[in-house]
Design a protein around this motif. Structure first.
Motif, PDB file in Angstrom:
ATOM      1  N   ASP A   1       0.855  -1.186   0.000  1.00 56.61           N
ATOM      2  CA  ASP A   1       0.000   0.000   0.000  1.00 56.61           C
ATOM      3  C   ASP A   1       0.891   1.236   0.000  1.00 56.61           C
ATOM      4  O   ASP A   1       1.648   1.456   0.949  1.00 56.61           O
ATOM      5  CB  ASP A   1      -0.910  -0.002   1.225  1.00 56.61           C
ATOM      6  CG  ASP A   1      -1.873  -1.183   1.238  1.00 56.61           C
ATOM      7  OD1 ASP A   1      -2.028  -1.833   0.187  1.00 56.61           O
ATOM      8  OD2 ASP A   1      -2.472  -1.446   2.295  1.00 56.61           O
ATOM      9  N   HIS A   2       0.780   2.043  -1.022  1.00 54.28           N
ATOM     10  CA  HIS A   2       1.728   3.146  -1.198  1.00 54.28           C
ATOM     11  C   HIS A   2       1.599   4.208  -0.120  1.00 54.28           C
ATOM     12  O   HIS A   2       2.607   4.660   0.427  1.00 54.28           O
ATOM     13  CB  HIS A   2       1.517   3.791  -2.574  1.00 54.28           C
ATOM     14  CG  HIS A   2       2.453   4.903  -2.867  1.00 54.28           C
ATOM     15  ND1 HIS A   2       2.095   6.232  -2.759  1.00 54.28           N
ATOM     16  CD2 HIS A   2       3.749   4.902  -3.246  1.00 54.28           C
ATOM     17  CE1 HIS A   2       3.134   6.995  -3.080  1.00 54.28           C
ATOM     18  NE2 HIS A   2       4.143   6.217  -3.372  1.00 54.28           N
ATOM     19  N   GLY A   3       0.377   4.634   0.185  1.00 60.33           N
ATOM     20  CA  GLY A   3       0.210   5.767   1.091  1.00 60.33           C
ATOM     21  C   GLY A   3      -0.736   5.522   2.244  1.00 60.33           C
ATOM     22  O   GLY A   3      -1.247   6.472   2.832  1.00 60.33           O
ATOM     23  N   VAL A   4      -0.982   4.262   2.602  1.00 58.58           N
ATOM     24  CA  VAL A   4      -1.932   3.944   3.681  1.00 58.58           C
ATOM     25  C   VAL A   4      -1.275   3.036   4.709  1.00 58.58           C
ATOM     26  O   VAL A   4      -0.664   2.026   4.356  1.00 58.58           O
ATOM     27  CB  VAL A   4      -3.195   3.248   3.131  1.00 58.58           C
ATOM     28  CG1 VAL A   4      -4.178   2.959   4.278  1.00 58.58           C
ATOM     29  CG2 VAL A   4      -3.875   4.094   2.060  1.00 58.58           C
ATOM     30  N   LEU A   5      -1.398   3.401   5.987  1.00 58.93           N
ATOM     31  CA  LEU A   5      -1.022   2.536   7.087  1.00 58.93           C
ATOM     32  C   LEU A   5      -2.299   2.186   7.834  1.00 58.93           C
ATOM     33  O   LEU A   5      -3.023   3.073   8.297  1.00 58.93           O
ATOM     34  CB  LEU A   5      -0.023   3.215   8.011  1.00 58.93           C
ATOM     35  CG  LEU A   5       0.687   2.308   9.021  1.00 58.93           C
ATOM     36  CD1 LEU A   5       2.103   2.815   9.299  1.00 58.93           C
ATOM     37  CD2 LEU A   5      -0.093   2.211  10.341  1.00 58.93           C
ATOM     38  N   THR A   6      -2.606   0.900   7.953  1.00 54.27           N
ATOM     39  CA  THR A   6      -3.874   0.437   8.519  1.00 54.27           C
ATOM     40  C   THR A   6      -3.680  -0.001   9.957  1.00 54.27           C
ATOM     41  O   THR A   6      -2.796  -0.799  10.273  1.00 54.27           O
ATOM     42  CB  THR A   6      -4.433  -0.739   7.700  1.00 54.27           C
ATOM     43  OG1 THR A   6      -4.580  -0.347   6.330  1.00 54.27           O
ATOM     44  CG2 THR A   6      -5.782  -1.186   8.247  1.00 54.27           C
ATOM     45  N   GLY A   7      -4.532   0.538  10.842  1.00 53.77           N
ATOM     46  CA  GLY A   7      -4.543   0.095  12.233  1.00 53.77           C
ATOM     47  C   GLY A   7      -5.882  -0.556  12.554  1.00 53.77           C
ATOM     48  O   GLY A   7      -6.920  -0.155  12.016  1.00 53.77           O
ATOM     49  N   TYR A   8      -5.853  -1.562  13.406  1.00 56.76           N
ATOM     50  CA  TYR A   8      -7.076  -2.218  13.855  1.00 56.76           C
ATOM     51  C   TYR A   8      -7.203  -2.026  15.364  1.00 56.76           C
ATOM     52  O   TYR A   8      -6.268  -2.303  16.115  1.00 56.76           O
ATOM     53  CB  TYR A   8      -7.037  -3.719  13.528  1.00 56.76           C
ATOM     54  CG  TYR A   8      -6.995  -4.019  12.055  1.00 56.76           C
ATOM     55  CD1 TYR A   8      -8.163  -4.011  11.285  1.00 56.76           C
ATOM     56  CD2 TYR A   8      -5.793  -4.316  11.417  1.00 56.76           C
ATOM     57  CE1 TYR A   8      -8.116  -4.301   9.924  1.00 56.76           C
ATOM     58  CE2 TYR A   8      -5.743  -4.604  10.070  1.00 56.76           C
ATOM     59  CZ  TYR A   8      -6.915  -4.594   9.328  1.00 56.76           C
ATOM     60  OH  TYR A   8      -6.881  -4.863   7.981  1.00 56.76           O
TER      61      TYR A   8
END
Length: 375
Positions: A361-368
Protein backbone atom coordinates in the motif's frame (compact mmCIF):
# COMPACT_ATOMS: atom_id res chain seq x y z
CA UNK A 1 -45.51 37.14 -28.49
CA UNK A 2 -44.40 35.77 -25.15
CA UNK A 3 -42.14 32.71 -25.23
CA UNK A 4 -41.74 30.19 -22.45
CA UNK A 5 -38.18 29.28 -21.56
CA UNK A 6 -36.75 26.68 -19.20
CA UNK A 7 -36.20 27.93 -15.68
CA UNK A 8 -32.63 28.78 -14.81
CA UNK A 9 -30.79 25.75 -13.53
CA UNK A 10 -33.20 23.21 -15.02
CA UNK A 11 -31.57 22.69 -18.41
CA UNK A 12 -29.40 19.62 -18.53
CA UNK A 13 -26.11 21.42 -19.18
CA UNK A 14 -26.69 24.04 -16.49
CA UNK A 15 -27.68 21.40 -13.97
CA UNK A 16 -24.68 19.21 -14.79
CA UNK A 17 -22.20 22.07 -14.42
CA UNK A 18 -23.62 23.11 -11.05
CA UNK A 19 -23.95 19.51 -9.92
CA UNK A 20 -20.31 18.62 -10.56
CA UNK A 21 -19.09 21.62 -8.59
CA UNK A 22 -21.37 20.72 -5.67
CA UNK A 23 -20.40 17.05 -5.95
CA UNK A 24 -16.76 17.97 -5.39
CA UNK A 25 -17.38 20.59 -2.71
CA UNK A 26 -19.84 18.57 -0.63
CA UNK A 27 -18.03 15.24 -0.79
CA UNK A 28 -16.82 14.11 2.67
CA UNK A 29 -13.35 13.57 1.19
CA UNK A 30 -13.26 16.79 -0.86
CA UNK A 31 -10.50 18.42 1.20
CA UNK A 32 -8.18 15.52 0.49
CA UNK A 33 -8.70 15.42 -3.28
CA UNK A 34 -6.28 17.06 -5.70
CA UNK A 35 -4.60 16.60 -9.04
CA UNK A 36 -0.97 16.60 -7.92
CA UNK A 37 1.23 14.09 -6.10
CA UNK A 38 0.74 15.94 -2.80
CA UNK A 39 -2.94 14.93 -2.60
CA UNK A 40 -4.15 12.05 -0.46
CA UNK A 41 -6.69 11.19 -3.16
CA UNK A 42 -4.99 12.02 -6.46
CA UNK A 43 -7.48 12.81 -9.23
CA UNK A 44 -6.46 12.14 -12.83
CA UNK A 45 -8.67 13.14 -15.76
CA UNK A 46 -6.31 12.16 -18.59
CA UNK A 47 -8.93 9.88 -20.14
CA UNK A 48 -11.32 12.79 -20.62
CA UNK A 49 -9.01 13.86 -23.46
CA UNK A 50 -8.19 10.46 -24.98
CA UNK A 51 -9.51 6.93 -25.34
CA UNK A 52 -8.62 4.09 -23.01
CA UNK A 53 -9.80 1.97 -20.09
CA UNK A 54 -7.04 2.60 -17.56
CA UNK A 55 -5.00 5.46 -16.11
CA UNK A 56 -1.41 5.09 -14.95
CA UNK A 57 -0.27 7.01 -11.87
CA UNK A 58 3.44 7.60 -11.29
CA UNK A 59 4.51 6.77 -7.74
CA UNK A 60 7.78 8.48 -6.87
CA UNK A 61 9.50 7.86 -3.54
CA UNK A 62 11.31 10.70 -1.78
CA UNK A 63 15.06 11.12 -2.28
CA UNK A 64 17.16 10.06 0.72
CA UNK A 65 20.74 10.63 -0.47
CA UNK A 66 23.13 13.03 1.27
CA UNK A 67 24.04 15.06 -1.83
CA UNK A 68 27.40 16.80 -2.23
CA UNK A 69 28.85 20.04 -0.89
CA UNK A 70 31.89 22.30 -1.00
CA UNK A 71 32.66 21.76 -4.66
CA UNK A 72 31.96 18.04 -4.65
CA UNK A 73 31.17 16.46 -8.01
CA UNK A 74 27.51 15.77 -8.63
CA UNK A 75 28.18 13.79 -11.80
CA UNK A 76 28.56 10.15 -10.90
CA UNK A 77 27.02 10.71 -7.45
CA UNK A 78 23.42 11.01 -8.59
CA UNK A 79 20.78 9.09 -6.66
CA UNK A 80 18.60 6.49 -8.32
CA UNK A 81 15.06 7.85 -7.96
CA UNK A 82 12.96 4.83 -7.04
CA UNK A 83 9.76 5.19 -9.02
CA UNK A 84 6.91 2.80 -9.67
CA UNK A 85 3.58 2.96 -11.42
CA UNK A 86 0.01 2.08 -10.54
CA UNK A 87 -2.58 1.31 -13.19
CA UNK A 88 -6.21 2.01 -12.37
CA UNK A 89 -9.07 0.85 -14.57
CA UNK A 90 -12.15 3.02 -15.04
CA UNK A 91 -15.69 1.71 -15.12
CA UNK A 92 -18.92 2.95 -16.63
CA UNK A 93 -21.33 3.54 -13.74
CA UNK A 94 -24.83 4.91 -13.61
CA UNK A 95 -28.25 4.89 -12.01
CA UNK A 96 -31.67 6.15 -13.02
CA UNK A 97 -35.33 6.63 -12.12
CA UNK A 98 -38.48 6.77 -14.26
CA UNK A 99 -41.90 8.29 -13.63
CA UNK A 100 -45.23 8.29 -15.46
CA UNK A 101 -46.75 11.56 -16.63
CA UNK A 102 -49.87 10.80 -14.53
CA UNK A 103 -47.71 10.61 -11.41
CA UNK A 104 -46.22 13.96 -12.36
CA UNK A 105 -49.73 15.35 -12.78
CA UNK A 106 -51.02 14.31 -9.37
CA UNK A 107 -47.82 14.75 -7.38
CA UNK A 108 -47.50 17.69 -5.02
CA UNK A 109 -43.79 17.96 -5.86
CA UNK A 110 -41.85 18.24 -9.08
CA UNK A 111 -40.79 14.63 -9.62
CA UNK A 112 -38.22 15.62 -12.23
CA UNK A 113 -36.40 17.88 -9.81
CA UNK A 114 -36.80 15.36 -7.01
CA UNK A 115 -35.35 12.60 -9.20
CA UNK A 116 -32.30 14.68 -10.04
CA UNK A 117 -31.75 15.59 -6.41
CA UNK A 118 -32.08 11.95 -5.41
CA UNK A 119 -29.62 10.87 -8.09
CA UNK A 120 -27.20 13.60 -7.05
CA UNK A 121 -27.31 12.31 -3.47
CA UNK A 122 -26.87 8.74 -4.69
CA UNK A 123 -23.80 9.62 -6.77
CA UNK A 124 -22.14 11.42 -3.85
CA UNK A 125 -22.80 8.50 -1.54
CA UNK A 126 -21.58 6.11 -4.23
CA UNK A 127 -18.28 8.02 -4.52
CA UNK A 128 -17.92 8.01 -0.73
CA UNK A 129 -18.61 4.27 -0.53
CA UNK A 130 -16.07 3.48 -3.25
CA UNK A 131 -13.41 5.47 -1.39
CA UNK A 132 -14.14 3.56 1.84
CA UNK A 133 -14.06 0.21 0.00
CA UNK A 134 -10.75 1.18 -1.60
CA UNK A 135 -9.22 2.00 1.79
CA UNK A 136 -10.25 -1.42 3.10
CA UNK A 137 -9.18 -3.36 0.02
CA UNK A 138 -6.63 -6.18 0.14
CA UNK A 139 -4.43 -6.00 -2.97
CA UNK A 140 -7.41 -4.84 -5.03
CA UNK A 141 -9.98 -7.19 -3.50
CA UNK A 142 -12.52 -6.04 -0.90
CA UNK A 143 -11.81 -6.91 2.72
CA UNK A 144 -15.52 -7.34 3.37
CA UNK A 145 -18.13 -9.38 1.50
CA UNK A 146 -20.61 -7.41 -0.58
CA UNK A 147 -23.68 -9.29 -1.73
CA UNK A 148 -24.00 -7.53 -5.08
CA UNK A 149 -21.27 -5.01 -5.78
CA UNK A 150 -17.55 -5.54 -5.77
CA UNK A 151 -14.47 -3.39 -5.30
CA UNK A 152 -15.54 -0.67 -7.73
CA UNK A 153 -19.23 -1.49 -7.89
CA UNK A 154 -19.00 -3.81 -10.89
CA UNK A 155 -16.91 -6.94 -10.36
CA UNK A 156 -18.41 -9.53 -8.00
CA UNK A 157 -15.50 -10.57 -5.82
CA UNK A 158 -15.95 -12.58 -2.67
CA UNK A 159 -14.47 -11.10 0.48
CA UNK A 160 -10.74 -11.51 0.69
CA UNK A 161 -9.81 -14.95 2.01
CA UNK A 162 -7.63 -15.54 5.05
CA UNK A 163 -4.84 -16.64 2.71
CA UNK A 164 -5.11 -13.36 0.80
CA UNK A 165 -5.17 -11.33 4.03
CA UNK A 166 -2.06 -13.13 5.28
CA UNK A 167 -0.25 -12.51 1.99
CA UNK A 168 -1.20 -8.82 2.18
CA UNK A 169 0.06 -8.64 5.76
CA UNK A 170 3.39 -10.24 4.82
CA UNK A 171 3.97 -7.56 2.16
CA UNK A 172 2.65 -4.73 4.39
CA UNK A 173 3.93 -5.74 7.82
CA UNK A 174 5.55 -2.31 8.20
CA UNK A 175 2.20 -0.69 7.31
CA UNK A 176 -0.21 -2.53 9.64
CA UNK A 177 -0.74 -2.16 13.40
CA UNK A 178 -2.95 -4.37 15.55
CA UNK A 179 -4.06 -2.46 18.64
CA UNK A 180 -1.58 -0.53 20.73
CA UNK A 181 1.61 -2.53 20.09
CA UNK A 182 3.58 -3.76 17.09
CA UNK A 183 4.08 -7.01 19.03
CA UNK A 184 0.39 -7.85 18.50
CA UNK A 185 1.32 -9.03 15.02
CA UNK A 186 1.41 -12.81 15.41
CA UNK A 187 3.80 -13.94 12.71
CA UNK A 188 1.88 -12.11 9.97
CA UNK A 189 -1.16 -14.31 10.59
CA UNK A 190 -3.99 -11.83 10.10
CA UNK A 191 -6.76 -13.54 12.08
CA UNK A 192 -4.39 -14.54 14.91
CA UNK A 193 -3.18 -10.93 15.16
CA UNK A 194 -6.74 -9.64 15.42
CA UNK A 195 -7.29 -12.00 18.35
CA UNK A 196 -4.63 -10.07 20.29
CA UNK A 197 -6.78 -6.92 20.31
CA UNK A 198 -8.62 -6.56 23.63
CA UNK A 199 -11.27 -4.13 24.75
CA UNK A 200 -9.15 -2.52 27.49
CA UNK A 201 -5.67 -1.95 26.10
CA UNK A 202 -6.27 -1.70 22.37
CA UNK A 203 -8.71 1.14 21.81
CA UNK A 204 -7.67 4.07 19.63
CA UNK A 205 -5.61 6.48 21.76
CA UNK A 206 -3.26 9.42 21.15
CA UNK A 207 -0.35 7.07 21.88
CA UNK A 208 -1.51 4.64 19.19
CA UNK A 209 -1.77 7.49 16.68
CA UNK A 210 1.78 8.62 17.45
CA UNK A 211 2.96 5.03 17.02
CA UNK A 212 1.24 4.81 13.62
CA UNK A 213 2.85 8.08 12.60
CA UNK A 214 6.30 6.78 13.56
CA UNK A 215 5.63 3.57 11.66
CA UNK A 216 4.68 5.61 8.58
CA UNK A 217 7.93 7.56 8.79
CA UNK A 218 10.02 4.43 9.40
CA UNK A 219 8.32 2.24 6.77
CA UNK A 220 10.31 1.14 3.73
CA UNK A 221 9.73 3.20 1.71
CA UNK A 222 8.32 5.88 3.97
CA UNK A 223 4.72 7.02 3.65
CA UNK A 224 5.01 10.63 2.60
CA UNK A 225 2.91 13.15 4.55
CA UNK A 226 0.96 15.90 2.84
CA UNK A 227 2.49 19.36 2.82
CA UNK A 228 0.03 22.10 3.80
CA UNK A 229 -0.28 25.02 1.37
CA UNK A 230 -1.22 27.35 4.22
CA UNK A 231 1.33 26.72 6.96
CA UNK A 232 3.96 24.63 5.23
CA UNK A 233 3.50 21.93 7.89
CA UNK A 234 3.40 18.24 7.09
CA UNK A 235 0.27 16.28 8.01
CA UNK A 236 -1.12 12.79 7.83
CA UNK A 237 -4.88 12.25 7.75
CA UNK A 238 -6.56 9.40 9.61
CA UNK A 239 -10.05 8.12 8.79
CA UNK A 240 -11.78 6.39 11.71
CA UNK A 241 -15.03 4.59 12.42
CA UNK A 242 -17.55 6.11 14.86
CA UNK A 243 -16.67 4.00 17.93
CA UNK A 244 -12.93 4.53 17.53
CA UNK A 245 -13.52 8.26 17.12
CA UNK A 246 -15.69 8.23 20.27
CA UNK A 247 -12.92 6.59 22.31
CA UNK A 248 -10.33 9.01 21.01
CA UNK A 249 -12.51 12.08 21.56
CA UNK A 250 -13.17 11.06 25.16
CA UNK A 251 -9.54 10.27 25.97
CA UNK A 252 -8.38 12.74 28.70
CA UNK A 253 -5.10 13.41 26.90
CA UNK A 254 -6.97 14.23 23.69
CA UNK A 255 -9.53 16.39 25.50
CA UNK A 256 -6.75 18.54 26.94
CA UNK A 257 -4.94 18.78 23.61
CA UNK A 258 -7.98 19.92 21.63
CA UNK A 259 -8.57 23.11 23.60
CA UNK A 260 -6.30 25.10 21.33
CA UNK A 261 -6.51 22.99 18.18
CA UNK A 262 -9.58 24.59 16.57
CA UNK A 263 -8.07 28.07 16.60
CA UNK A 264 -4.68 26.85 15.41
CA UNK A 265 -6.09 24.70 12.60
CA UNK A 266 -9.04 26.76 11.37
CA UNK A 267 -7.19 27.93 8.24
CA UNK A 268 -5.94 24.47 7.26
CA UNK A 269 -7.67 23.05 4.19
CA UNK A 270 -7.39 19.50 5.52
CA UNK A 271 -8.99 20.38 8.88
CA UNK A 272 -12.78 20.70 9.14
CA UNK A 273 -15.14 21.37 12.01
CA UNK A 274 -15.45 18.27 14.18
CA UNK A 275 -12.03 16.89 13.23
CA UNK A 276 -9.35 16.17 15.82
CA UNK A 277 -5.61 16.81 15.54
CA UNK A 278 -2.82 15.06 17.36
CA UNK A 279 0.92 15.01 16.71
CA UNK A 280 0.58 16.18 13.11
CA UNK A 281 -2.25 13.75 12.33
CA UNK A 282 -5.73 15.07 11.47
CA UNK A 283 -8.38 12.55 12.53
CA UNK A 284 -11.69 12.45 10.69
CA UNK A 285 -14.82 10.51 11.64
CA UNK A 286 -16.32 8.58 8.71
CA UNK A 287 -19.75 7.13 9.44
CA UNK A 288 -19.67 4.20 7.02
CA UNK A 289 -16.35 2.55 7.80
CA UNK A 290 -17.34 -1.03 8.53
CA UNK A 291 -16.83 -2.72 11.91
CA UNK A 292 -15.43 -6.27 11.88
CA UNK A 293 -17.65 -8.10 14.38
CA UNK A 294 -16.28 -10.48 17.01
CA UNK A 295 -12.74 -10.98 15.68
CA UNK A 296 -10.82 -9.58 18.67
CA UNK A 297 -9.97 -11.07 22.07
CA UNK A 298 -13.04 -12.50 23.85
CA UNK A 299 -15.12 -11.73 20.77
CA UNK A 300 -14.66 -7.95 20.85
CA UNK A 301 -15.56 -6.02 17.71
CA UNK A 302 -12.68 -4.43 15.81
CA UNK A 303 -12.65 -1.47 13.44
CA UNK A 304 -9.95 -0.26 11.07
CA UNK A 305 -8.36 3.19 11.14
CA UNK A 306 -6.54 4.38 8.03
CA UNK A 307 -3.56 6.74 8.39
CA UNK A 308 -3.06 8.24 4.94
CA UNK A 309 -0.26 10.16 3.30
CA UNK A 310 0.24 11.47 -0.22
CA UNK A 311 -1.11 9.34 -3.07
CA UNK A 312 -2.99 6.99 -0.78
CA UNK A 313 -5.79 6.57 -3.33
CA UNK A 314 -6.21 7.26 -7.02
CA UNK A 315 -9.39 8.54 -8.66
CA UNK A 316 -9.28 8.17 -12.43
CA UNK A 317 -11.98 9.96 -14.42
CA UNK A 318 -12.76 9.37 -18.09
CA UNK A 319 -16.11 11.16 -17.95
CA UNK A 320 -17.37 13.30 -15.09
CA UNK A 321 -20.73 12.64 -13.49
CA UNK A 322 -23.48 13.93 -15.79
CA UNK A 323 -27.22 13.54 -16.19
CA UNK A 324 -29.38 12.39 -19.08
CA UNK A 325 -33.13 12.36 -19.73
CA UNK A 326 -35.16 10.03 -21.91
CA UNK A 327 -38.82 9.54 -22.87
CA UNK A 328 -40.55 6.16 -23.11
CA UNK A 329 -43.96 4.76 -24.05
CA UNK A 330 -45.03 7.53 -26.44
CA UNK A 331 -43.55 10.13 -24.11
CA UNK A 332 -45.89 9.07 -21.31
CA UNK A 333 -42.94 8.12 -19.11
CA UNK A 334 -39.85 10.14 -18.46
CA UNK A 335 -36.59 8.80 -17.15
CA UNK A 336 -33.67 10.58 -15.57
CA UNK A 337 -30.25 9.02 -15.13
CA UNK A 338 -26.85 9.98 -13.84
CA UNK A 339 -23.59 8.40 -14.98
CA UNK A 340 -19.82 8.50 -14.72
CA UNK A 341 -16.82 6.75 -16.20
CA UNK A 342 -14.31 6.50 -13.39
CA UNK A 343 -12.40 4.28 -11.00
CA UNK A 344 -11.21 4.61 -7.41
CA UNK A 345 -8.51 2.40 -5.95
CA UNK A 346 -5.87 2.18 -3.25
CA UNK A 347 -2.47 2.97 -4.78
CA UNK A 348 -0.18 -0.08 -4.80
CA UNK A 349 3.42 -0.51 -5.87
CA UNK A 350 5.45 -3.62 -6.46
CA UNK A 351 8.14 -4.03 -3.83
CA UNK A 352 9.78 -6.81 -5.85
CA UNK A 353 11.52 -6.77 -9.20
CA UNK A 354 8.40 -5.65 -11.06
CA UNK A 355 5.63 -3.10 -10.49
CA UNK A 356 3.17 -5.90 -9.71
CA UNK A 357 5.39 -8.13 -7.55
CA UNK A 358 4.74 -8.19 -3.79
CA UNK A 359 2.41 -5.17 -3.81
CA UNK A 360 2.51 -2.68 -0.94
CA UNK A 361 0.00 0.00 0.00
CA UNK A 362 1.73 3.15 -1.20
CA UNK A 363 0.21 5.77 1.09
CA UNK A 364 -1.93 3.94 3.68
CA UNK A 365 -1.02 2.54 7.09
CA UNK A 366 -3.87 0.44 8.52
CA UNK A 367 -4.54 0.10 12.23
CA UNK A 368 -7.08 -2.22 13.86
CA UNK A 369 -8.57 -1.22 17.21
CA UNK A 370 -11.21 -2.46 19.63
CA UNK A 371 -14.61 -1.00 18.82
CA UNK A 372 -16.86 -1.70 21.81
CA UNK A 373 -20.54 -0.81 21.21
CA UNK A 374 -22.23 1.80 23.39
CA UNK A 375 -23.76 0.32 26.52
Amino acid sequence: MAETTAATGLTVQQWDDKFFVEHVQQNRFAGEMGTDENAIIQVNEDLTKKKGESITFALVNRLTGTGVENGGTIEGNEEDMDSRSFQLKVRDRGHGVRSHRWDNQISAIDLRKAAKQGLKTWSMEDTRDRIIRALASINGKPYFAYSVLGADGVVNYAAATETEKDAWLVDNADRVLFGSAKGNNSGNDHSASLLNIDAVNDTLTPGAISLMKRMAKEANPKIKPVRSDKSGRDFYVMYTENRNFRDLKNDPVMVQAQREVSLKMQNEKLFKGGDLEWDGVIIKEIDDIQVIPGVGAAGVDVAPAYLCGAQALGYGIAERWKSAEEYFDYKRKKGCAIMEMGGIGKMLFGSGADDTDDPKDHGVLTGYFAAVPDA
